[in-house]
Design an enzyme around this catalytic site. Structure first.
Site, PDB file in Angstrom:
ATOM      1  N   TYR A 111       0.423  -1.113   0.365  1.00 61.43           N
ATOM      2  CA  TYR A 111       0.061  -0.301  -0.387  1.00 61.43           C
ATOM      3  C   TYR A 111       0.909   1.606   0.238  1.00 61.43           C
ATOM      4  O   TYR A 111       0.424   2.334   0.138  1.00 61.43           O
ATOM      5  CB  TYR A 111      -1.372  -0.134   1.026  1.00 61.43           C
ATOM      6  CG  TYR A 111      -2.037  -0.765   1.032  1.00 61.43           C
ATOM      7  CD1 TYR A 111      -2.984  -0.245   0.239  1.00 61.43           C
ATOM      8  CD2 TYR A 111      -2.416  -2.262   1.945  1.00 61.43           C
ATOM      9  CE1 TYR A 111      -4.425  -0.842  -0.053  1.00 61.43           C
ATOM     10  CE2 TYR A 111      -3.527  -2.489   1.090  1.00 61.43           C
ATOM     11  CZ  TYR A 111      -4.509  -1.921   0.380  1.00 61.43           C
ATOM     12  OH  TYR A 111      -5.424  -3.918   0.089  1.00 61.43           O
ATOM     13  N   PHE A 157      -5.595   7.360   6.617  1.00 58.28           N
ATOM     14  CA  PHE A 157      -5.560   5.742   7.034  1.00 58.28           C
ATOM     15  C   PHE A 157      -4.747   5.152   7.397  1.00 58.28           C
ATOM     16  O   PHE A 157      -5.315   3.601   7.395  1.00 58.28           O
ATOM     17  CB  PHE A 157      -7.495   5.367   6.229  1.00 58.28           C
ATOM     18  CG  PHE A 157      -6.990   6.126   3.869  1.00 58.28           C
ATOM     19  CD1 PHE A 157      -6.320   4.567   4.252  1.00 58.28           C
ATOM     20  CD2 PHE A 157      -7.504   7.277   3.703  1.00 58.28           C
ATOM     21  CE1 PHE A 157      -5.899   5.114   2.344  1.00 58.28           C
ATOM     22  CE2 PHE A 157      -6.837   6.766   2.416  1.00 58.28           C
ATOM     23  CZ  PHE A 157      -6.919   5.714   1.873  1.00 58.28           C
ATOM     24  N   ARG A 184     -13.705  -4.507 -10.735  1.00 53.62           N
ATOM     25  CA  ARG A 184     -13.790  -2.960  -9.759  1.00 53.62           C
ATOM     26  C   ARG A 184     -15.499  -3.328  -9.760  1.00 53.62           C
ATOM     27  O   ARG A 184     -15.851  -3.045  -8.744  1.00 53.62           O
ATOM     28  CB  ARG A 184     -13.434  -2.275 -10.362  1.00 53.62           C
ATOM     29  CG  ARG A 184     -11.732  -2.095 -10.402  1.00 53.62           C
ATOM     30  CD  ARG A 184     -10.638  -1.264  -9.018  1.00 53.62           C
ATOM     31  NE  ARG A 184     -10.860  -0.212  -8.650  1.00 53.62           N
ATOM     32  CZ  ARG A 184     -10.640   0.373  -7.586  1.00 53.62           C
ATOM     33  NH1 ARG A 184      -9.776  -0.665  -6.624  1.00 53.62           N
ATOM     34  NH2 ARG A 184     -11.313   1.243  -7.569  1.00 53.62           N
ATOM     35  N   THR A 212     -15.976   1.596  -3.181  1.00 53.98           N
ATOM     36  CA  THR A 212     -14.787   1.664  -1.297  1.00 53.98           C
ATOM     37  C   THR A 212     -15.414   1.067   0.094  1.00 53.98           C
ATOM     38  O   THR A 212     -15.049   0.455   0.717  1.00 53.98           O
ATOM     39  CB  THR A 212     -13.370   2.683  -1.330  1.00 53.98           C
ATOM     40  OG1 THR A 212     -13.229   3.033  -2.659  1.00 53.98           O
ATOM     41  CG2 THR A 212     -12.646   2.207  -0.492  1.00 53.98           C
ATOM     42  N   ARG A 224     -19.135  -5.984  -1.943  1.00 60.48           N
ATOM     43  CA  ARG A 224     -18.834  -4.912  -0.890  1.00 60.48           C
ATOM     44  C   ARG A 224     -20.504  -4.787  -0.063  1.00 60.48           C
ATOM     45  O   ARG A 224     -20.847  -4.772   0.782  1.00 60.48           O
ATOM     46  CB  ARG A 224     -18.301  -3.683  -1.335  1.00 60.48           C
ATOM     47  CG  ARG A 224     -16.545  -3.985  -1.227  1.00 60.48           C
ATOM     48  CD  ARG A 224     -15.662  -2.623  -2.001  1.00 60.48           C
ATOM     49  NE  ARG A 224     -14.399  -3.266  -1.788  1.00 60.48           N
ATOM     50  CZ  ARG A 224     -13.510  -2.033  -2.287  1.00 60.48           C
ATOM     51  NH1 ARG A 224     -14.162  -1.370  -3.203  1.00 60.48           N
ATOM     52  NH2 ARG A 224     -12.225  -2.319  -2.293  1.00 60.48           N
ATOM     53  N   HIS A 246     -10.257  -5.907  -2.470  1.00 63.41           N
ATOM     54  CA  HIS A 246      -8.970  -5.657  -3.090  1.00 63.41           C
ATOM     55  C   HIS A 246      -8.904  -6.056  -4.481  1.00 63.41           C
ATOM     56  O   HIS A 246      -9.370  -7.076  -4.619  1.00 63.41           O
ATOM     57  CB  HIS A 246      -7.968  -5.388  -1.999  1.00 63.41           C
ATOM     58  CG  HIS A 246      -6.527  -4.750  -2.898  1.00 63.41           C
ATOM     59  ND1 HIS A 246      -6.678  -3.523  -3.523  1.00 63.41           N
ATOM     60  CD2 HIS A 246      -6.184  -5.484  -4.131  1.00 63.41           C
ATOM     61  CE1 HIS A 246      -5.273  -2.818  -4.205  1.00 63.41           C
ATOM     62  NE2 HIS A 246      -5.221  -4.130  -4.778  1.00 63.41           N
TER      63      HIS A 246
END
Ligand code: RTP
Ligand code: MG
Length: 141
Positions: A51, A59, A87, A93, A104, A117
């Site tokens: 990351y 965050f 995606r 997100t 999600r 992810h």
């Protein structure tokens, strides 16, 4: 449409709730073949490197703590337009903003514990795949 590869993670929250199979089923139903897969428990250094682009974001410490809180599944997905398709089926997100029927929306608990992810572009897909897999571990078919 070109056959692409993308990199995906089933995050610790989804592994802990025994959702690996349900998430993998979403990939396969969408025409995304699982061409490489393994379970790992990331070290802090591994998560920080993965990351790296978010290092300065507020965050970031939370994200690294969460991603090292338990085992994850890492996988390479292959198919037509795989990066954008993955995606799309992941959803936004923040699960509260994710469309109905997305991974999600259906499984995730919060913006941190958001279950999956997926790479966001060809360059990140290539970098992320190489971060966790040797070419000899990937089985296109
Ligand atoms: P991902 O990289 O995990 O596929 O998710 P993404 O592209 O949708 O989100 P990204 O902006 O790359 O952020 C990576 C992960 O950091 C957490 N995050 N928290 N609290 C916040 O404002 C915030 N923003 C991002 C999320 O867990 C996100 O998946
Ligand atoms: Mg991202």
């Amino acid at each position: 449409m070109a056959i692409e590869r993308t990199f995906s993670i089933v995050k610790p929250d989804a592994v802990a709730r025994d959702l690996i199979g349900k998430v993998y089923s979403r990939f396969e139903s969408a025409g995304l073949k699982i061409v490489a897969s393994k379970m790992i428990h990331m070290t802090k250094e591994q998560a920080e490197g993965f990351y790296g682009e978010h290092k300065e974001r507020p965050f970031f410490p939370n994200l690294v703590e969460f991603m090292t809180s338990g085992p994850v599944m890492v996988q390479v997905l292959e198919g037509d337009n795989a990066i954008a398709k993955n995606r799309e089926i992941m959803g936004a997100t923040n699960p509260a903003e994710a469309a109905a029927g997305t991974i999600r929306h259906d499984f995730a608990k919060s913006i941190d514990a958001n279950s999956v992810h997926g790479s966001d572009a060809p360059a990140s897909a290539a970098r992320e795949i190489a971060y966790f897999f040797e070419e000899s571990e990937i089985f296109s078919r």
